[in-house]
Design an enzyme around this catalytic site. Sequence first.
Site, mmCIF file in Angstrom:
data_model
loop_
_atom_site.group_PDB
_atom_site.id
_atom_site.type_symbol
_atom_site.label_atom_id
_atom_site.label_comp_id
_atom_site.label_asym_id
_atom_site.label_seq_id
_atom_site.Cartn_x
_atom_site.Cartn_y
_atom_site.Cartn_z
ATOM 1 N N SER A 79 0.853 -1.196 0.000
ATOM 2 C CA SER A 79 0.000 0.000 0.000
ATOM 3 C C SER A 79 0.888 1.245 0.000
ATOM 4 C CB SER A 79 -0.935 -0.017 1.214
ATOM 5 O OG SER A 79 -1.931 0.981 1.095
ATOM 6 N N ASN A 80 0.320 2.385 0.370
ATOM 7 C CA ASN A 80 1.075 3.633 0.433
ATOM 8 C C ASN A 80 0.508 4.513 1.546
ATOM 9 O OD1 ASN A 80 -1.081 5.422 -0.782
ATOM 10 N ND2 ASN A 80 -0.729 4.020 -2.504
#
Length: 206
Positions: free
Chosen positions: A17-18
Amino acid sequence: VTAGPTKEYIDPVRYISNKSSGKQGYEIAKSLSKRGFDTTLILGPTNLKISEKINVIKVETAEEMFKATQKNLPADIAIFSAAVADFRVNKNEYKIKKKDNFTINLEKNVDILNYVSNHNSMRPKLVIGFAAETNEIDQNASKKLIEKNCDWIIANDVSKNDRGFNSDFNEVTIHYKNNYKKDKLLYKKKSEISEEIVDRIVSQLS
């Protein structure tokens, strides 16, 4: 409006993810709703508390965000502020046990902005993308504007802790298609940035 990150699962407990919080996209959706636009927010996994006045569709993966976007077209305006993962993983059915090393094979996700911008049968009147960059901000945004065939690209620097990802503040530059004009919206709250963006949307559509 799309907002937030996506999660691309490696196994049932691990994912890629981020750091996107979804705040800027949510503030844009709120600003549009306040101006009377029938607004749908397609939101990746975040901790945001969403106003009941906004129609929200919660998703996790890039594929789910893509399908939700398709289902909500046609639309007059599409704003892609989500930080969508470029790649996905062939998810393992069970938790991967600890090893000294292992290899993850990545496959490219659908580019949602590019897809919508280049499908004339469903293309909104105004397609706006975001470019979250860490260097050569304007150069990368200008390149993305051309490559994605969108009407605007809104570029922001996500390398600084006081703005962008996981912050209530931002500083952005709007790049417009077919001209060299740029609007720089200086450092301020994301809610204020959103109002200025929506001012320009209303002006362009009126």
